[in-house]
Design a protein around this motif. Structure first.
Motif, PDB file in Angstrom:
ATOM      1  N   ARG A  66       0.837  -1.217   0.000  1.00 26.60           N
ATOM      2  CA  ARG A  66       0.000   0.000   0.000  1.00 26.60           C
ATOM      3  C   ARG A  66       0.863   1.256   0.000  1.00 26.60           C
ATOM      4  O   ARG A  66       0.603   2.206  -0.761  1.00 26.60           O
ATOM      5  N   LEU A  67       1.897   1.279   0.846  1.00 26.08           N
ATOM      6  CA  LEU A  67       2.773   2.454   0.936  1.00 26.08           C
ATOM      7  C   LEU A  67       3.535   2.697  -0.363  1.00 26.08           C
ATOM      8  O   LEU A  67       3.704   3.841  -0.801  1.00 26.08           O
ATOM      9  N   GLU A  68       4.011   1.621  -0.990  1.00 28.52           N
ATOM     10  CA  GLU A  68       4.746   1.763  -2.259  1.00 28.52           C
ATOM     11  C   GLU A  68       3.874   2.404  -3.336  1.00 28.52           C
ATOM     12  O   GLU A  68       4.286   3.357  -4.011  1.00 28.52           O
ATOM     13  N   ILE A  69       2.662   1.873  -3.486  1.00 30.40           N
ATOM     14  CA  ILE A  69       1.768   2.380  -4.522  1.00 30.40           C
ATOM     15  C   ILE A  69       1.367   3.822  -4.239  1.00 30.40           C
ATOM     16  O   ILE A  69       1.379   4.686  -5.137  1.00 30.40           O
ATOM     17  N   ALA A  70       1.023   4.114  -2.988  1.00 22.97           N
ATOM     18  CA  ALA A  70       0.613   5.472  -2.625  1.00 22.97           C
ATOM     19  C   ALA A  70       1.745   6.464  -2.868  1.00 22.97           C
ATOM     20  O   ALA A  70       1.514   7.584  -3.348  1.00 22.97           O
ATOM     21  N   THR A  71       2.976   6.071  -2.568  1.00 22.63           N
ATOM     22  CA  THR A  71       4.128   6.951  -2.770  1.00 22.63           C
ATOM     23  C   THR A  71       4.324   7.267  -4.249  1.00 22.63           C
ATOM     24  O   THR A  71       4.544   8.419  -4.637  1.00 22.63           O
ATOM     25  N   ALA A  72       4.244   6.241  -5.088  1.00 27.99           N
ATOM     26  CA  ALA A  72       4.423   6.450  -6.529  1.00 27.99           C
ATOM     27  C   ALA A  72       3.306   7.307  -7.114  1.00 27.99           C
ATOM     28  O   ALA A  72       3.550   8.183  -7.957  1.00 27.99           O
ATOM     29  N   LEU A  73       2.069   7.088  -6.674  1.00 26.52           N
ATOM     30  CA  LEU A  73       0.945   7.886  -7.166  1.00 26.52           C
ATOM     31  C   LEU A  73       1.087   9.348  -6.757  1.00 26.52           C
ATOM     32  O   LEU A  73       0.843  10.258  -7.564  1.00 26.52           O
ATOM     33  N   ARG A  74       1.467   9.596  -5.513  1.00 31.55           N
ATOM     34  CA  ARG A  74       1.638  10.980  -5.048  1.00 31.55           C
ATOM     35  C   ARG A  74       2.748  11.690  -5.812  1.00 31.55           C
ATOM     36  O   ARG A  74       2.672  12.905  -6.061  1.00 31.55           O
ATOM     37  N   ALA A  75       3.770  10.940  -6.197  1.00 33.68           N
ATOM     38  CA  ALA A  75       4.893  11.532  -6.928  1.00 33.68           C
ATOM     39  C   ALA A  75       4.556  11.790  -8.392  1.00 33.68           C
ATOM     40  O   ALA A  75       5.345  12.417  -9.109  1.00 33.68           O
TER      41      ALA A  75
END
Length: 214
Positions: free
Chosen positions: A88-97
């Motif tokens: 979840r954290l990996e995907i959220a980080t990439a989307l925010r970036a």
């Protein structure tokens, strides 16, 4: 720094995940891929590395197998519902970036999760067009995946520039010789666009292609 981040859940479709890594590393080189089990050296701060790589990657491939969505911990809580779940954290980080994120569905029957089944911070994953690696046509699916990922990377799949016009100082080249027909003009260019409705399958996408004059 690797340009492609492979996000996955370890118990989910391990053998297909390894095939995906193998075909992409053969095509692009292992240095272009970030895969946590291979890319984080012993003793390194894995949390910092994962966050940095997810934020700075050019492309994140989210590998989704049959057990990805409903995987649960020992307490019965779904892993995706934990705020500290690394997938979840990996995907959220990439989307925010603002990085490109591509769901990669592993297997013939795996479906793209519905937005209502995902945490709010990664719900937009459900609207992203996916790639599929089917078991029934595994070799073809892996080849298609490698082609698609290569084309998505910056600098790949660029159409070469047309030949320059004749130098005005020297004029155009010699015309057609006697008895020869003038060369036919270029055919009107056509642009193919594929309109894919959200959540549609790869087969639906193929049926929904239209050709429009450029």
């Amino acid at each position: 720094m690797p340009r492609i981040f492979l996000s996955f859940r370890k118990p989910d479709s391990r053998w297909m995940r390894n095939r995906v890594y193998s075909v992409l590393s053969d095509r692009l080189g292992a240095d272009e891929l970030f895969k946590s089990g291979r890319s984080i050296p012993p003793g390194a701060d894995f949390a910092e590395i994962l966050r940095r790589q997810a934020a700075e990657c050019e492309l994140m491939c989210v590998l989704i197998g049959p057990g990805w969505l409903d995987a649960r911990g020992e307490n019965g809580v779904r892993l995706l519902d934990r705020s500290h779940d690394w997938v979840r954290l990996e995907i959220a980080t990439a989307l925010r970036a603002g990085n490109r994120v591509v769901p990669v569905l592993l297997g013939d029957a795996t479906m793209l999760p519905d937005a209502s089944a995902l945490p709010a911070e990664i719900a937009s994953l459900a609207r992203l067009q996916f790639l599929r690696v089917p078991e029934t046509h595994l070799a073809d699916g892996l080849a298609h995946l490698a082609d698609a990922v290569t084309a998505l990377l910056s600098g790949a799949g660029v159409i070469p520039a047309a030949s320059p016009d004749p130098d005005p100082a020297t004029g155009p080249g010699p015309g057609p010789g006697p008895g020869t027909s003038p060369a036919a003009g270029p055919e009107p260019s056509m642009t193919m666009t594929a309109h894919v409705s959200g959540g549609g399958s790869a087969y639906q996408a193929a049926r929904d292609q239209t050709i429009r004059p450029a």
